[in-house]
Design a protein around this motif. Sequence first.
Motif, PDB file in Angstrom:
ATOM      1  N   ARG A 257      -8.702   5.152   4.616  1.00 16.74           N
ATOM      2  CA  ARG A 257      -8.109   4.127   3.747  1.00 16.74           C
ATOM      3  C   ARG A 257      -9.009   3.807   2.552  1.00 16.74           C
ATOM      4  NH1 ARG A 257      -5.691   0.659   8.412  1.00 16.74           N
ATOM      5  NH2 ARG A 257      -3.546   1.374   8.290  1.00 16.74           N
ATOM      6  N   GLU A 258     -10.323   3.752   2.786  1.00 22.48           N
ATOM      7  CA  GLU A 258     -11.250   3.381   1.719  1.00 22.48           C
ATOM      8  C   GLU A 258     -11.555   4.525   0.759  1.00 22.48           C
ATOM      9  OE1 GLU A 258     -14.659   1.767   3.753  1.00 22.48           O
ATOM     10  OE2 GLU A 258     -13.623  -0.119   4.199  1.00 22.48           O
ATOM     11  N   ASN A 259     -11.299   5.767   1.170  1.00 22.89           N
ATOM     12  CA  ASN A 259     -11.732   6.911   0.373  1.00 22.89           C
ATOM     13  C   ASN A 259     -10.627   7.860  -0.072  1.00 22.89           C
ATOM     14  OD1 ASN A 259     -14.850   6.724   0.379  1.00 22.89           O
ATOM     15  ND2 ASN A 259     -14.240   6.303   2.485  1.00 22.89           N
TER      16      ASN A 259
ATOM     17  N   GLN B 102       0.835  -1.191   0.000  1.00 23.43           N
ATOM     18  CA  GLN B 102       0.000   0.000   0.000  1.00 23.43           C
ATOM     19  C   GLN B 102       0.868   1.238   0.000  1.00 23.43           C
ATOM     20  OE1 GLN B 102      -2.679  -0.269   3.384  1.00 23.43           O
ATOM     21  NE2 GLN B 102      -4.384   0.062   1.985  1.00 23.43           N
TER      22      GLN B 102
ATOM     23  N   ASP C 181     -16.228  15.542   2.848  1.00 19.32           N
ATOM     24  CA  ASP C 181     -16.505  14.137   2.558  1.00 19.32           C
ATOM     25  C   ASP C 181     -17.085  13.389   3.751  1.00 19.32           C
ATOM     26  OD1 ASP C 181     -15.530  13.787  -0.263  1.00 19.32           O
ATOM     27  OD2 ASP C 181     -13.721  14.620   0.650  1.00 19.32           O
ATOM     28  N   GLU C 182     -16.647  13.730   4.965  1.00 20.44           N
ATOM     29  CA  GLU C 182     -17.199  13.063   6.150  1.00 20.44           C
ATOM     30  C   GLU C 182     -16.951  13.935   7.369  1.00 20.44           C
ATOM     31  OE1 GLU C 182     -19.560  11.354   7.661  1.00 20.44           O
ATOM     32  OE2 GLU C 182     -19.045   9.643   6.383  1.00 20.44           O
TER      33      GLU C 182
ATOM     34  N   THR D 109     -10.408   3.661   8.824  1.00 19.55           N
ATOM     35  CA  THR D 109     -11.008   2.859   7.758  1.00 19.55           C
ATOM     36  C   THR D 109     -11.601   3.758   6.681  1.00 19.55           C
ATOM     37  OG1 THR D 109     -11.457   1.021   9.250  1.00 19.55           O
ATOM     38  CG2 THR D 109     -12.782   1.137   7.240  1.00 19.55           C
ATOM     39  N   PHE D 110     -12.294   4.817   7.087  1.00 20.62           N
ATOM     40  CA  PHE D 110     -12.872   5.741   6.109  1.00 20.62           C
ATOM     41  C   PHE D 110     -11.773   6.345   5.232  1.00 20.62           C
ATOM     42  CE2 PHE D 110     -14.247   9.797   4.470  1.00 20.62           C
ATOM     43  CZ  PHE D 110     -15.477   9.474   3.919  1.00 20.62           C
TER      44      PHE D 110
ATOM     45  N   GLU E 258     -10.734   3.680  14.727  1.00 20.08           N
ATOM     46  CA  GLU E 258     -10.808   2.653  13.689  1.00 20.08           C
ATOM     47  C   GLU E 258     -11.749   3.086  12.562  1.00 20.08           C
ATOM     48  OE1 GLU E 258     -11.311   1.916  17.020  1.00 20.08           O
ATOM     49  OE2 GLU E 258      -9.311   1.104  17.363  1.00 20.08           O
ATOM     50  N   GLU E 259     -12.892   3.650  12.943  1.00 20.14           N
ATOM     51  CA  GLU E 259     -13.865   4.128  11.956  1.00 20.14           C
ATOM     52  C   GLU E 259     -13.247   5.214  11.059  1.00 20.14           C
ATOM     53  OE1 GLU E 259     -18.135   6.567  12.053  1.00 20.14           O
ATOM     54  OE2 GLU E 259     -17.153   6.046  13.926  1.00 20.14           O
TER      55      GLU E 259
ATOM     56  N   GLU F  68      -6.886   7.955  -5.245  1.00 15.46           N
ATOM     57  CA  GLU F  68      -5.772   7.245  -5.898  1.00 15.46           C
ATOM     58  C   GLU F  68      -4.937   8.268  -6.640  1.00 15.46           C
ATOM     59  OE1 GLU F  68      -4.957   4.028  -5.699  1.00 15.46           O
ATOM     60  OE2 GLU F  68      -6.642   3.669  -4.341  1.00 15.46           O
TER      61      GLU F  68
END
Length: 138
Positions: free
Chosen positions: A132-134, A7, A115-116, A129-130, A125-126, A137
């Motif tokens: 990493r997923e968003n 990664q 975005d959030e 994770t957000f 963790e939440e 790229e």
Amino acid sequence: MSTEGEQRTIRCLVAKVGLDGHDRGAHVIARAFRDAGFEVIYSGLHNSPDEIVQAAVQEDVDVLGISILSGAHDTLVPKILDGLKEYDAFEDTLVITGGIIPDEDHDELYDAGVDEIFGPGASMEETITFVRENAPER
């Protein structure tokens, strides 16, 4: 040295904007991001929206985390988003906010481009994770 399948490192700016002098949460999230393997830059206290934009652009960050507890989120956060748009950095930057932001203000911030929003009680963790997923790229 990187290998295929490894990664990439996500670059984050954790920013404090305006006169808000409460930075414990920003330090906690910065440490959690570092522990998760993200590269973290911390802005320090009392930055103007333009200073945050300049730092995000110059550091070429993937994620801008704005920590705000002053109640000025409705004016300061949109100024930062507008600045990112001026530098063509908005589309390539995941923008998250954290702190005390009343529920009734969430839609306005989402409409502006956040975005959030992570309020009190959101888990590390939440949040990780957000990101990493968003994270965009590159």
